[in-house]
Scaffold this motif. Structure first.
Motif, mmCIF file in Angstrom:
data_model
loop_
_atom_site.group_PDB
_atom_site.id
_atom_site.type_symbol
_atom_site.label_atom_id
_atom_site.label_comp_id
_atom_site.label_asym_id
_atom_site.label_seq_id
_atom_site.Cartn_x
_atom_site.Cartn_y
_atom_site.Cartn_z
ATOM 1 N N GLY A 129 34.193 46.197 29.751
ATOM 2 C CA GLY A 129 35.289 46.590 30.638
ATOM 3 C C GLY A 129 36.592 46.593 29.862
ATOM 4 N N CYS A 130 37.553 47.394 30.337
ATOM 5 C CA CYS A 130 38.827 47.472 29.598
ATOM 6 C C CYS A 130 40.000 47.605 30.571
ATOM 7 N N GLY A 131 39.956 46.817 31.651
ATOM 8 C CA GLY A 131 41.032 46.840 32.648
ATOM 9 C C GLY A 131 42.101 45.805 32.341
ATOM 10 N N GLY A 132 42.744 45.307 33.414
ATOM 11 C CA GLY A 132 43.883 44.391 33.260
ATOM 12 C C GLY A 132 43.539 43.115 32.520
ATOM 13 N N SER A 133 42.476 42.430 32.934
ATOM 14 C CA SER A 133 42.200 41.137 32.307
ATOM 15 C C SER A 133 41.676 41.309 30.882
ATOM 16 N N ALA A 134 41.046 42.445 30.584
ATOM 17 C CA ALA A 134 40.540 42.671 29.221
ATOM 18 C C ALA A 134 41.677 42.632 28.198
ATOM 19 N N SER A 153 32.983 50.143 27.627
ATOM 20 C CA SER A 153 33.331 50.407 29.025
ATOM 21 C C SER A 153 32.775 51.763 29.450
ATOM 22 N N ARG A 154 32.933 52.092 30.740
ATOM 23 C CA ARG A 154 32.243 53.278 31.246
ATOM 24 C C ARG A 154 33.034 54.571 31.043
ATOM 25 N N ASN A 155 34.312 54.435 30.737
ATOM 26 C CA ASN A 155 35.174 55.609 30.791
ATOM 27 C C ASN A 155 35.952 55.757 29.479
ATOM 28 N N LYS A 157 38.348 57.661 28.597
ATOM 29 C CA LYS A 157 39.810 57.751 28.718
ATOM 30 C C LYS A 157 40.421 56.358 28.810
ATOM 31 N N SER A 158 39.786 55.493 29.641
ATOM 32 C CA SER A 158 40.295 54.121 29.801
ATOM 33 C C SER A 158 40.209 53.364 28.480
ATOM 34 N N ILE A 159 39.122 53.604 27.728
ATOM 35 C CA ILE A 159 38.957 52.894 26.449
ATOM 36 C C ILE A 159 40.079 53.311 25.490
ATOM 37 N N ASN A 202 32.238 39.466 30.050
ATOM 38 C CA ASN A 202 32.210 40.480 31.103
ATOM 39 C C ASN A 202 33.522 40.464 31.876
ATOM 40 N N THR A 203 34.273 41.577 31.798
ATOM 41 C CA THR A 203 35.503 41.684 32.596
ATOM 42 C C THR A 203 35.361 42.783 33.655
ATOM 43 N N THR A 204 34.121 43.267 33.865
ATOM 44 C CA THR A 204 33.905 44.221 34.959
ATOM 45 C C THR A 204 33.591 43.433 36.235
ATOM 46 N N PRO A 205 33.692 44.081 37.399
ATOM 47 C CA PRO A 205 33.339 43.353 38.637
ATOM 48 C C PRO A 205 31.836 43.306 38.897
ATOM 49 N N ILE A 206 31.014 43.771 37.935
ATOM 50 C CA ILE A 206 29.554 43.806 38.166
ATOM 51 C C ILE A 206 29.022 42.385 38.311
ATOM 52 N N GLY A 207 28.327 42.138 39.419
ATOM 53 C CA GLY A 207 27.825 40.794 39.702
ATOM 54 C C GLY A 207 28.579 40.145 40.839
ATOM 55 N N MET A 208 29.792 40.629 41.084
ATOM 56 C CA MET A 208 30.610 40.049 42.148
ATOM 57 C C MET A 208 30.478 40.870 43.431
ATOM 58 N N GLN A 209 30.618 42.204 43.247
ATOM 59 C CA GLN A 209 30.567 43.070 44.420
ATOM 60 C C GLN A 209 29.124 43.378 44.770
ATOM 61 N N ASP A 239 31.353 35.113 31.608
ATOM 62 C CA ASP A 239 31.624 36.001 32.750
ATOM 63 C C ASP A 239 32.929 35.564 33.407
ATOM 64 N N LEU A 240 33.876 36.494 33.555
ATOM 65 C CA LEU A 240 35.143 36.123 34.206
ATOM 66 C C LEU A 240 34.963 35.856 35.699
ATOM 67 N N ILE A 241 33.853 36.321 36.239
ATOM 68 C CA ILE A 241 33.590 36.133 37.672
ATOM 69 C C ILE A 241 33.125 34.695 37.920
ATOM 70 N N ASP A 262 31.230 30.464 32.957
ATOM 71 C CA ASP A 262 31.711 31.350 34.033
ATOM 72 C C ASP A 262 33.233 31.282 34.152
ATOM 73 N N GLY A 263 33.792 32.038 35.112
ATOM 74 C CA GLY A 263 35.240 32.205 35.180
ATOM 75 C C GLY A 263 35.992 31.079 35.879
ATOM 76 N N LEU A 264 35.252 30.068 36.348
ATOM 77 C CA LEU A 264 35.948 29.024 37.117
ATOM 78 C C LEU A 264 36.933 28.242 36.244
ATOM 79 N N MET A 266 38.477 29.203 33.585
ATOM 80 C CA MET A 266 39.639 30.052 33.287
ATOM 81 C C MET A 266 40.623 30.033 34.464
ATOM 82 N N LEU A 267 40.058 30.141 35.676
ATOM 83 C CA LEU A 267 40.910 30.122 36.869
ATOM 84 C C LEU A 267 41.696 28.806 36.953
ATOM 85 N N ILE A 268 40.976 27.694 36.754
ATOM 86 C CA ILE A 268 41.616 26.374 36.850
ATOM 87 C C ILE A 268 42.704 26.229 35.778
HETATM 88 P P1 NAP Z 1 40.389 45.861 36.520
HETATM 89 O O1 NAP Z 1 41.731 45.975 35.902
HETATM 90 O O2 NAP Z 1 40.067 46.634 37.756
HETATM 91 O O3 NAP Z 1 39.303 46.247 35.359
HETATM 92 C C1 NAP Z 1 37.916 46.315 35.626
HETATM 93 C C2 NAP Z 1 37.178 47.000 34.463
HETATM 94 O O4 NAP Z 1 35.789 47.088 34.836
HETATM 95 C C3 NAP Z 1 37.628 48.431 34.174
HETATM 96 O O5 NAP Z 1 37.477 48.700 32.798
HETATM 97 C C4 NAP Z 1 36.640 49.276 34.993
HETATM 98 O O6 NAP Z 1 36.390 50.545 34.428
HETATM 99 C C5 NAP Z 1 35.381 48.451 34.860
HETATM 100 N N1 NAP Z 1 34.503 48.661 36.020
HETATM 101 C C6 NAP Z 1 34.838 48.590 37.328
HETATM 102 N N2 NAP Z 1 33.745 48.825 38.093
HETATM 103 C C7 NAP Z 1 32.713 49.077 37.251
HETATM 104 C C8 NAP Z 1 31.339 49.418 37.431
HETATM 105 N N3 NAP Z 1 30.808 49.551 38.642
HETATM 106 N N4 NAP Z 1 30.579 49.625 36.329
HETATM 107 C C9 NAP Z 1 31.102 49.508 35.083
HETATM 108 N N5 NAP Z 1 32.400 49.179 34.853
HETATM 109 C C10 NAP Z 1 33.196 48.968 35.919
HETATM 110 O O7 NAP Z 1 40.065 44.347 36.900
HETATM 111 P P2 NAP Z 1 40.552 43.015 36.145
HETATM 112 O O8 NAP Z 1 41.869 42.564 36.639
HETATM 113 O O9 NAP Z 1 40.397 43.210 34.684
HETATM 114 O O10 NAP Z 1 39.451 41.973 36.681
HETATM 115 C C11 NAP Z 1 38.122 42.128 36.301
HETATM 116 C C12 NAP Z 1 37.277 40.971 36.802
HETATM 117 O O11 NAP Z 1 37.698 39.749 36.216
HETATM 118 C C13 NAP Z 1 37.338 40.777 38.317
HETATM 119 O O12 NAP Z 1 36.038 40.482 38.763
HETATM 120 C C14 NAP Z 1 38.254 39.581 38.476
HETATM 121 O O13 NAP Z 1 37.959 38.836 39.637
HETATM 122 C C15 NAP Z 1 37.916 38.774 37.238
HETATM 123 N N6 NAP Z 1 39.028 37.900 36.792
HETATM 124 C C16 NAP Z 1 38.801 36.561 36.746
HETATM 125 C C17 NAP Z 1 39.809 35.705 36.309
HETATM 126 C C18 NAP Z 1 39.569 34.228 36.252
HETATM 127 O O14 NAP Z 1 40.529 33.452 36.184
HETATM 128 N N7 NAP Z 1 38.335 33.783 36.236
HETATM 129 C C19 NAP Z 1 41.069 36.233 35.923
HETATM 130 C C20 NAP Z 1 41.256 37.609 35.979
HETATM 131 C C21 NAP Z 1 40.217 38.447 36.419
HETATM 132 P P3 NAP Z 1 37.377 51.818 34.647
HETATM 133 O O15 NAP Z 1 38.439 51.661 33.596
HETATM 134 O O16 NAP Z 1 36.511 52.975 34.433
HETATM 135 O O17 NAP Z 1 37.887 51.700 36.054
#
Ligand code: NAP
Length: 299
Positions: A129-134, A153-155, A157-159, A202-209, A239-241, A262-264, A266-268
């Protein structure tokens, strides 16, 4: 007890209802004797300015910022830490003497906490994954002096955007002796890259949703099952989840005998780092925060 002198602290995001932050912070406030109350503050993007500016006017002692506002929150800060400028993301606001907010980021500190006991110098990591937390994770991995970091990651452009934001030429590149490369999840080299890695995050939501699907059916574990078939027994899965506990991916890893995080924690730890900044207190009751979270997750 909440009284007329109780001060507000909170989490601004959308959604916030699932968050454990109120649980861990209110447990800590009680232990520290702080007459503060931490609330989830749901806020849609179009209301972010009025909510953040308004909260500064009501003696709010501090804020956490979460999805989807981590990048926009900087627009409402009159000071921003160097770390937040680098990450282009804010998760903590501290009231300052200039009647505004100082924005900073404690996610890196939280992410690093469970990894610090081990020496990762010259090791190889993967970020899924390459979103906000990555972005915070990549920064943390550089601090740990990993030699090679692969972003999958899957996309495409995002990478590319991720690598550009991290000031890395997308054509895969040597920077400060760290090799950082990006791959799509369809790349034929994925299996080999996984089998050569010391740490996979793992920074994707896979496993949570629930209900995530692709052409092969429901997905609970990142990537394709065959990609994981040559995984090395010494690899650590992070896993961040943190809900469910363990996540399907970490459960699979445990069954294979891999080390898992796991992500607990990190959260704490990011929460404790924020509380240190708001309160000025060095000794945060981390064990109380951890126990409050674990107790809550059991129910
Ligand atoms: P985000 O900015 O939405 O990034 C999510 C990444 O996962 C993006 O690269 C997205 O790809 C990819 N993704 C989303 N759905 C996918 C799927 N079905 N298959 C493959 N890739 C997928 O989210 P974030 O802020 O980084 O958070 C990510 C996760 O980390 C969340 O589950 C969040 O709860 C967890 N987190 C935990 C902590 C902690 O303290 N433990 C802190 C921060 C975040 P695209 O670029 O293509 O959309």
């Amino acid at each position: 007890m909440i009284t007329g002198t109780t001060s507000l602290v909170g989490l601004v995001g959308d959604p916030v209802s699932h968050s454990l932050s109120p649980i861990i912070h209110n447990a800590a406030f009680s232990e520290m004797g702080l007459n503060w109350c931490y609330l989830g503050i749901p806020c849609e993007t179009e209301n972010l300015e009025i909510v953040i500016n308004g909260l500064r006017k009501v003696n709010c002692k501090g804020l956490n910022i979460t999805i989807p506002h981590k990048q926009n929150a900087s627009n409402y800060c009159n000071e921003i830490s160097d770390l937040s400028k680098e990450l282009k993301a804010i998760n903590t606001l501290i009231p300052n003497k200039k009647n505004g907010w100082t924005g900073t980021n404690t996610d890196v500190e939280g992410f690093l906490a469970p990894l610090k006991k081990q020496d990762w110098t010259q090791k190889k990591a993967i970020i899924l994954g390459c979103g906000g937390s990555a972005r915070a994770i990549l920064f943390g991995l550089k601090i740990l002096r990993f030699q090679e970091i692969n972003v999958i990651s899957r996309n495409i452009k995002s990478i590319k955007k991720f690598l550009l934001d991290a000031k890395i030429n997308p054509e895969n590149i040597q920077k400060n002796h760290i090799e950082i490369k990006g791959y799509t999840d369809q790349d034929p080299n994925i299996k080999k890259i996984l089998s050569n890695s010391d740490l996979i995050i793992n920074t994707t939501p896979i496993g949570m949703q629930k209900g995530l699907k692709n052409e092969n059916g429901p997905i609970e574990i990142p990537l394709k099952p065959e990609d994981w078939s040559s995984i090395n027994k010494e690899t650590t899965l992070y896993d961040l989840i943190y809900t469910p506990r363990p996540t399907p991916w970490l459960l699979w890893g445990k069954e294979k005998g891999l080390k898992t995080i796991d992500g607990l924690e990190m959260l704490i730890q990011q929460g404790a780092a924020s509380l240190k900044l708001w309160s000025g207190v060095e000794n945060i009751p981390i064990e109380i925060m951890r126990n409050a979270a674990k107790t809550h997750l059991k129910h």
